[in-house]
Design an enzyme around this catalytic site. Structure first.
Site, PDB file in Angstrom:
ATOM      1  CG  ASP A  55      -1.824  -0.692   1.199  1.00 39.29           C
ATOM      2  OD1 ASP A  55      -1.987  -1.770   0.153  1.00 39.29           O
ATOM      3  OD2 ASP A  55      -2.154  -1.134   1.837  1.00 39.29           O
ATOM      4  CE1 TYR A 110       4.646  -7.299   3.891  1.00 37.95           C
ATOM      5  CE2 TYR A 110       3.491  -8.932   4.305  1.00 37.95           C
ATOM      6  CZ  TYR A 110       3.851  -8.176   3.423  1.00 37.95           C
ATOM      7  OH  TYR A 110       3.397  -8.654   2.128  1.00 37.95           O
TER       8      TYR A 110
END
Length: 268
Positions: A55, A110
């Site tokens: 994003d 992540y």
């Protein structure tokens, strides 16, 4: 030849990674650089694809793309020269035609960076352990009609300088899943929730999902394929850009530390 390129980027000056008409995106800049070098003309015919979307505001230490080109040596030698300063290639590999950056990935990692440290890191680490295993993550992510169950291989929280870092590895992730998990852990650190609350959210997902933590703290940290990549030297313009960001970061940390100092210290 099919070439896989591992690359990094700062996401704050992009409108996400996926190509969008009229907007600056990671894929758009990368494809433009490839066309400028004559690596391919049509990105669709070249089979250009990345390992996944990030994003707007999300960063990547390890993103991967692949494409067919008749000029692999030029790509390896020159991509870092023509890419913008906030994208840089870190490694390359020649891969089989069947290789796909998304579907060939064995796992993804992540990291979410919290600043300042949101309270009790040890309790956050204990709570992160609840995520490990196969669970329904509807409470933490936007499933968008997809199977909400995901398999998390490992999860931990640790301190790193001024940050608390949430690191999670899984086979695949849903949209906003890691940022939703980060929100839950931050609440645990602040004493607004406990370990049992996360266990209950995984066992009995509510109708409403948790809000996603801000994107700026999220970094796509690693993608494992089980194949060797050959390192590439970073271009000088990107090296200077990273150094400048590091300088600005430490300046900001000093300013924040001064603002957070006890009042008696401010009057010394």
């Amino acid at each position: 030849m099919k070439l896989a390129i591992r690359f990094s980027y700062f996401g704050d000056r992009f409108f996400g990674s996926q190509m969008q008409p009229g907007l600056r995106t990671v894929e758009g800049e990368f494809i433009a650089a490839c066309r400028r070098l004559g690596l391919f003309e049509d990105w669709r015919e070249a089979g250009f694809v990345t390992a996944g979307r990030t994003d707007r505001g999300v960063h990547a230490r390890c993103q991967v793309c692949s494409f067919f080109t008749e000029k692999p040596d030029r790509a390896i030698r020159s991509l870092n020269r023509v890419l913008p300063e906030d994208i840089w290639c870190t490694a390359w590999a020649g891969v089989p035609d069947r290789f796909h950056p998304r579907y060939s990935a064995m796992s993804r990692t992540y990291r979410y960076f919290f600043f300042p440290v949101p309270g009790n890191v040890a309790l956050m680490h204990e709570a992160a352990g609840e995520f490990v295993g196969r669970h329904d993550f509807s409470a933490f992510a936007r499933a968008g009609g997809r199977d909400p169950e995901r398999n998390v291989l490992s999860a931990r929280v640790f301190e790193n300088g001024p940050f608390a870092v949430f690191e999670v590895t899984g086979v695949s992730f849903l949209w906003n899943m890691v940022r939703g998990m980060a929100t839950a852990l931050e609440r645990v650190g602040r004493g607004e929730a406990d370990v049992g609350d996360i266990a209950r959210l995984l066992a009995e997902p509510p109708g409403r999902r948790l809000p996603a933590a801000p994107p700026e703290g999220l970094v796509l940290w690693d993608i494992s394929y089980g194949i060797p990549f050959t390192p590439l030297p970073i271009d000088e313009k990107s090296r200077r850009y990273r150094a400048d960001r590091r300088h600005r970061y430490y300046t900001l940390m000093a300013e924040v530390s001064a603002l957070l100092a006890p009042e008696e210290e401010l009057h010394d």
